[in-house]
Design an enzyme around this catalytic site. Structure first.
Site, PDB file in Angstrom:
ATOM      1  N   HIS A   1      30.111 -13.749 -64.262  1.00  0.00           N
ATOM      2  CA  HIS A   1      30.845 -13.365 -63.065  1.00  0.00           C
ATOM      3  C   HIS A   1      31.866 -14.413 -62.626  1.00  0.00           C
ATOM      4  O   HIS A   1      32.607 -14.195 -61.658  1.00  0.00           O
ATOM      5  CB  HIS A   1      29.866 -13.081 -61.915  1.00  0.00           C
ATOM      6  CG  HIS A   1      30.297 -11.941 -61.043  1.00  0.00           C
ATOM      7  ND1 HIS A   1      31.617 -11.559 -60.916  1.00  0.00           N
ATOM      8  CD2 HIS A   1      29.599 -11.093 -60.256  1.00  0.00           C
ATOM      9  CE1 HIS A   1      31.703 -10.531 -60.087  1.00  0.00           C
ATOM     10  NE2 HIS A   1      30.497 -10.229 -59.678  1.00  0.00           N
TER      11      HIS A   1
ATOM     12  N   ASP B   1      34.897  -9.747 -63.376  1.00  0.00           N
ATOM     13  CA  ASP B   1      34.439  -9.104 -62.144  1.00  0.00           C
ATOM     14  C   ASP B   1      33.900  -7.710 -62.449  1.00  0.00           C
ATOM     15  O   ASP B   1      33.918  -7.241 -63.590  1.00  0.00           O
ATOM     16  CB  ASP B   1      35.559  -9.052 -61.104  1.00  0.00           C
ATOM     17  CG  ASP B   1      36.814  -8.343 -61.606  1.00  0.00           C
ATOM     18  OD1 ASP B   1      36.689  -7.489 -62.507  1.00  0.00           O
ATOM     19  OD2 ASP B   1      37.903  -8.630 -61.095  1.00  0.00           O
TER      20      ASP B   1
END
Length: 427
Positions: free
Chosen positions: A399, A403
């Protein structure tokens, strides 16, 4: 007297060093040309190194578990040496010499006084070693680097640790964990019932790699269910013809790799690595496939430039890599350079999985078991219930750079490629 230098060979394009596992001969032993003299390890691959000449071993410079750079002289061989039976006194002398602890050259550097280089680049591997050995940032940065532009290599750190006398006192390279008062849980060991199994070298490497990955990348996992009925039907109809025409088995793995490679072309930012605050976008799409070994360990072999190959070429390469993995014949280059990894957990009957990212990649895809079940589908006649072959896909991604939009879009594209696969390929 022609003395031949036996050097650490180059085991692959990106391999700069290897670990000595075992010498098959001792000092004073006679060896034939092409006979295995040394076993070495690079990452998870073990390789046998043959003697270049026939002769007598006169000197062995490095012992078991030592990491040695490519091109380093490991031993000396007297190519004029004749094979003669060794006397008992010779065997005792040799045994005594070999049992002596390895003598290391004293270091002229007092590490306590060495000035650190705050700009020294520390790779993830160096940081991992530093964490394990409890080295501080300043201490690691004080190590002279032997790599390109003075870059610190793994061998530099190990040489430093071997001569380390005065550790620098400073803030350690840590995982930023807060001190905890929670005691380590006690393991109840029942003598006579429970047993202790020592981890082998590969299992230790896997454990270190998995812990490092979880500490490095904030993992997020997204799921998708794909209707692969058409794909299953296409494979069932064509697998016999495929084997007759190309002499290769057609498993689902080449189809998965093809679908992933095409999806990466559409979403190239999933095919990246992270270097501190830089994102390295890889041009080549090299798909790693996790393969279970007979020992129970897992190894990732790599299909290079998968986007440039058709399904036939991928199938041949997948079958060869899988066979070599099972027979312990993988070469170092076979497990190097992956940019994205897939894990077919469905092979073991798992419905889905939450895979751990294979560093330094930023995503890994797990493919679950294909199961038939009733599903509501839309036809020209309206909604109907039909028996469909369904499969869960689960994508774990880093992450820091991937995204939810990118991860979800990529996963959806892989699912679409699998559902539409049968319309694109003909045997």
């Amino acid at each position: 007297m022609p003395i031949i230098e036996f050097k650490m060979p180059k085991m692959g394009e990106s391999i700069s060093e290897a670990t000595i596992i075992n010498w098959t001969k001792n000092v004073g032993d006679y060896i034939e040309a092409e006979e295995t003299l040394l076993e070495v390890a690079t990452d998870k691959v073990d390789s046998e190194v043959p003697s270049p000449v026939s002769g007598t071993i006169t000197e062995i410079r490095f012992q078991k578990d030592v990491v040695v750079e490519v091109g380093t002289v490991l031993a000396l061989i007297d190519s004029n040496g004749k094979q003669e039976p060794r006397s008992k006194s010779q065997e005792i002398i040799t045994a005594n010499v070999e049992s002596q602890p390895e003598v290391t050259k004293p270091s002229n550097i007092e590490f306590k006084q060495v000035r650190t280089n705050p700009d020294a680049f520390l790779s993830p591997l160096i940081i991992s070693i530093a964490q394990k050995e409890n080295l501080s940032v300043e201490e690691v940065q004080s190590i002279p680097g032997s790599g390109l532009d003075g870059r610190i290599q793994k061998s530099d750190v190990f040489n430093y640790l071997k001569n380390r006398k005065y550790p620098l006192q400073s803030k350690p390279i840590s995982e930023n964990r807060q001190p905890t008062t929670f005691p380590k849980p006690k393991i109840n060991f029942i003598e006579g019932k429970d047993r202790i199994v020592e981890m082998d070298r590969m299992r230790k490497m896997i454990a270190d790699h998995m812990v490092y990955s979880k500490q490095t990348s904030p993992h997020v996992t997204s799921y998708l269910e794909a209707d692969v009925t058409n794909l299953v039907n296409w494979r069932n109809e064509n697998k016999d013809k495929f084997q007759q025409k190309y002499g290769e088995k057609l498993t689902f793995t080449p189809i998965f790799i093809d679908a992933v490679a095409k999806a990466i072309q559409d979403f190239p930012l999933i095919n990246v690595s992270v270097d501190e605050d830089k994102i390295i976008v890889h041009k080549d799409i090299n798909i790693g496939m996790a393969t279970a070994l007979p020992t129970g360990n897992l190894i990732v072999s790599v299909v290079k430039k998968a986007n440039e190959k058709d399904i036939v070429s991928i199938a041949k390469e997948v079958n060869q890599l899988a066979q070599n993995a099972r027979n312990n014949k993988l070469k170092p280059e076979d497990i190097q350079g992956s940019t994205f990894t897939i894990s077919n957990v469905g092979t073991f009957g798992s419905l889905m999985g939450t895979p751990i990212i294979n560093q330094p990649e930023v995503a890994i895809l797990a493919l679950g078991i294909i199961k038939k079940r009733p599903e509501v589908i839309t036809t020209e006649k309206g909604d109907e219930i039909a028996i469909r072959s369904m499969m869960f896909l689960s994508l774990s991604f880093d992450h820091r750079v991937v995204d939810g939009f990118l991860g979800g879009s990529f996963l959806k594209r892989v699912g679409d490629n699998l559902e539409q696969f049968s319309t694109n390929i003909k045997i």
